[in-house]
Design an enzyme around this catalytic site. Structure first.
Site, short mmCIF file in Angstrom:
data_model
loop_
_atom_site.label_atom_id
_atom_site.label_comp_id
_atom_site.label_asym_id
_atom_site.label_seq_id
_atom_site.Cartn_x
_atom_site.Cartn_y
_atom_site.Cartn_z
N PRO A 68 -4.17 0.57 18.87
CA PRO A 68 -3.86 0.11 17.50
C PRO A 68 -4.07 1.14 16.40
CG PRO A 68 -5.88 -0.92 18.32
CD PRO A 68 -5.31 -0.15 19.46
N LYS A 75 1.09 0.30 15.18
CA LYS A 75 2.52 0.28 15.57
C LYS A 75 2.93 -0.92 16.43
CE LYS A 75 4.12 3.81 13.57
NZ LYS A 75 3.86 3.12 12.30
N TYR A 130 -9.62 5.20 7.62
CA TYR A 130 -9.80 5.53 9.04
C TYR A 130 -10.89 6.60 9.11
CZ TYR A 130 -5.26 3.30 10.12
OH TYR A 130 -4.24 2.42 10.28
N HIS A 140 0.84 -1.19 0.00
CA HIS A 140 0.00 0.00 0.00
C HIS A 140 0.87 1.24 0.00
CE1 HIS A 140 -4.04 -1.62 1.68
NE2 HIS A 140 -3.47 -2.51 0.91
N TYR A 143 3.56 6.88 10.03
CA TYR A 143 2.79 5.68 9.69
C TYR A 143 3.69 4.63 9.05
CZ TYR A 143 -1.34 2.93 8.59
OH TYR A 143 -2.29 1.93 8.55
P1 FAD Z 1 2.59 -11.28 21.74
O1 FAD Z 1 2.17 -11.35 20.32
O2 FAD Z 1 1.57 -11.00 22.78
O3 FAD Z 1 3.32 -12.66 22.05
C1 FAD Z 1 3.65 -13.04 23.35
C2 FAD Z 1 3.69 -14.55 23.42
O4 FAD Z 1 4.13 -14.93 24.72
C3 FAD Z 1 2.33 -15.19 23.21
O5 FAD Z 1 2.42 -16.21 22.25
C4 FAD Z 1 1.97 -15.72 24.59
O6 FAD Z 1 1.19 -16.89 24.54
C5 FAD Z 1 3.34 -15.98 25.19
N1 FAD Z 1 3.35 -16.00 26.65
C6 FAD Z 1 2.68 -15.18 27.50
N2 FAD Z 1 2.94 -15.49 28.76
C7 FAD Z 1 3.80 -16.54 28.73
C8 FAD Z 1 4.43 -17.31 29.73
N3 FAD Z 1 4.21 -17.08 31.03
N4 FAD Z 1 5.25 -18.29 29.34
C9 FAD Z 1 5.47 -18.55 28.03
N5 FAD Z 1 4.90 -17.84 27.03
C10 FAD Z 1 4.07 -16.85 27.39
N6 FAD Z 1 -1.23 -4.13 16.70
C11 FAD Z 1 -1.36 -3.50 15.54
O7 FAD Z 1 -0.39 -2.89 15.08
N7 FAD Z 1 -2.55 -3.57 14.86
C12 FAD Z 1 -3.64 -4.28 15.34
O8 FAD Z 1 -4.68 -4.35 14.70
C13 FAD Z 1 -3.53 -4.94 16.56
N8 FAD Z 1 -4.57 -5.66 17.07
C14 FAD Z 1 -4.41 -6.27 18.29
C15 FAD Z 1 -5.47 -7.00 18.82
C16 FAD Z 1 -5.35 -7.61 20.08
C17 FAD Z 1 -6.51 -8.40 20.67
C18 FAD Z 1 -4.14 -7.49 20.80
C19 FAD Z 1 -4.00 -8.13 22.17
C20 FAD Z 1 -3.07 -6.79 20.22
C21 FAD Z 1 -3.20 -6.18 18.98
N9 FAD Z 1 -2.13 -5.47 18.38
C22 FAD Z 1 -2.28 -4.84 17.22
C23 FAD Z 1 -0.83 -5.41 18.97
C24 FAD Z 1 0.12 -6.46 18.35
O9 FAD Z 1 -0.60 -7.59 18.00
C25 FAD Z 1 1.20 -6.71 19.37
O10 FAD Z 1 1.91 -5.51 19.55
C26 FAD Z 1 2.16 -7.84 18.99
O11 FAD Z 1 1.49 -9.07 19.08
C27 FAD Z 1 3.38 -7.84 19.94
O12 FAD Z 1 4.13 -8.99 19.75
P2 FAD Z 1 4.87 -9.69 20.95
O13 FAD Z 1 5.59 -10.84 20.36
O14 FAD Z 1 5.61 -8.68 21.73
O15 FAD Z 1 3.72 -10.19 21.94
C1 PHB Z 2 -5.72 -4.30 10.83
O1 PHB Z 2 -5.80 -4.54 9.60
O2 PHB Z 2 -5.99 -5.16 11.67
C2 PHB Z 2 -5.33 -2.94 11.28
C3 PHB Z 2 -4.89 -2.02 10.35
C4 PHB Z 2 -4.51 -0.75 10.79
C5 PHB Z 2 -4.60 -0.43 12.13
C6 PHB Z 2 -5.04 -1.36 13.04
C7 PHB Z 2 -5.40 -2.62 12.62
O3 PHB Z 2 -4.28 0.82 12.53
#
Ligand code: FAD
Ligand code: PHB
Length: 392
Positions: free
Chosen positions: A293, A297, A201, A72, A385
């Protein structure tokens, strides 16, 4: 078990760190609480910024992302029933984004991990970290019914916001900054052809809405809702009706409807823990910081952290140089706070706040008009962005 780096969590942060270390010949073990299916199917982020794309390419795991992801070069801001395009690429010196689901990135990283043959312990329970302030930390857990102890040089806390690593830091060793928003996002995944190529958005008097996608056949949509919203109160008909209201434009653009495959409510918060290190424990990704979100980021910050952490660990093992490890937290926090500000700002500009007044509504409209009509205003949206370049 003995390893060099014990990684807690197999989300994007933990898996990518494991892979980057593997490629540098650094031994590591990943411990994950859930099973593989859970990790591969959890629908979360969708926008990969330029630095994330580059990092996945450099790690040799970007092939499917380029084949199946959707590049995009712009986004649209919708207000007063009109869409206004922000040309991300023209306004950011040629940078762009790719829409490719986080769970697809996770699938690619798990496949790469399995190929290396290095340990990835799924369904590990009772995970705990020990002796973080010594030079011989360790991780214990229960795996396949047996007690496991992993002795290591360093622990990487990649276990997300609800993990065990941040709470293992002594309370006096960290400072927490947070903000909880008075709303949440109700997100759906629908089997419907996206009706626009670019993300939209929307700021509407009923609240924010976002039009996004996952593929040529799948649309991803979000609606601002109450923080404690009961998803059962939202029938499919109610969701579509509200989406049409908030995303309707005078030129007749509409979202396409289709069967809803998944729905859920995501709370909105900003959170930063400083520093991102205690002794031999280094936090990366959501374990150290959360953004709402709206700026897309979250996952991109997780990738930036582990890129930095992998370089610091490689410098340690390759040349006994700990300068980067010592600077890890400060270096990451600079980018983190930039993303915190941007995500807070985009959230403030696009959502309806319960305490909003007619004055605040007019100010919000004026800001939207400015960023969509002034080149300087557009650059602020675009440059942040697509993500700022890495300092390294
Ligand atoms: P996570 O993806 O949370 O991974 C952490 C991992 O550690 C998980 O697999 C978990 O099971 C594991 N874990 C936890 N505790 C333990 C333990 N005690 N022992 C072993 N393993 C453990 N960001 C965006 O940019 N756009 C979005 O649309 C967006 N939507 C989101 C929707 C939801 C519901 C959530 C919760 C977050 C969203 N985010 C979004 C944020 C983005 O998904 C996160 O920033 C990203 O997943 C961060 O990655 P991470 O690996 O740090 O953490
Ligand atoms: C998504 O596609 O899930 C999405 C895209 C942009 C955002 C948040 C979520 O800012």
């Amino acid at each position: 078990m003995r390893t060099q780096v014990a990684i807690i969590g197999a989300g994007p942060a933990g898996l990518l760190l494991g892979h980057l270390l593997h490629r540098a010949g650094i031994d590591n073990v990943i411990v994950e609480r859930h099973d593989r299916r859970y990790a591969e199917e959890r629908i979360r982020a969708g926008v990969l910024e330029q630095g994330t794309i580059d990092t996945l390419d450099e790690a040799g795991v970007g092939e499917r992302m380029h084949r199946e992801g959707l590049p995009h070069e712009g986004i649209e801001l919708l207000f007063d029933r009109k869409r206004h395009r922000i040309d991300l690429t023209a306004l950011s010196g040629g940078r762009a984004i790719v829409v490719y689901g986080q769970h697809e990135v996770v699938k690619d990283l798990i496949a790469a991990r399995v190929e290396t043959g290095r340990p990835l312990l799924f369904e590990a329970s009772d995970v705990a970290v020990h002796d973080l302030d010594s030079d011989h930390p360790s991780v214990t857990c229960v795996h396949d019914g047996a007690a496991v102890k992993i002795e290591c040089d360093y622990v990487a806390g990649c276990d997300g916001f609800h993990g065990i690593c941040r709470p293992a830091m002594p309370a006096g060793a960290l400072k927490v900054f947070d903000r909880i928003y008075p709303f949440a996002w109700l997100g759906i995944l629908a089997e419907a052809r996206p009706s626009s190529h670019e993300l939209v958005y929307a700021n509407h008097e009923n609240g924010f809405a976002l039009f996004s996608m996952r593929s040529e056949k799948i649309t991803r949509l979000y609606l601002q809702c109450e923080p404690e919203e009961d998803i059962n109160e939202w029938s499919d008909d109610r969701i579509w009706s509200e989406l049409h209201t908030r995303l309707e434009t005078d030129d007749g653009w509409k979202v396409n409807e289709g069967p809803i495959m998944q729905k859920g409510v995501t709370p909105m918060r900003s959170f930063v823990c400083e520093p991102m290190q205690y002794g031999r424990l280094f936090l990366a990704g959501d374990s150290a910081h959360i953004v709402p979100p709206t700026g897309a980021k979250g996952m991109n910050l997780a990738v930036a952290d582990v890129r930095m952490l992998s370089k610091a660990l490689i410098a340690h093992y390759a040349s006994n140089d700990d300068t980067r490890l010592a600077a890890y937290s400060d270096t990451c926090l600079k980018r983190v706070w930039r993303a915190e500000h941007y995500s807070w700002w985009m959230t403030s500009m696009l959502h309806r706040f319960p305490e909003s007044t007619p004055f605040m509504d007019r100010v919000q409209r004026s800001e939207l008009a400015y960023v969509t009509s002034s080149e300087a205003g557009g650059r602020v949206v675009a440059e942040n962005y697509v993500g700022l370049p890495f300092a390294d």
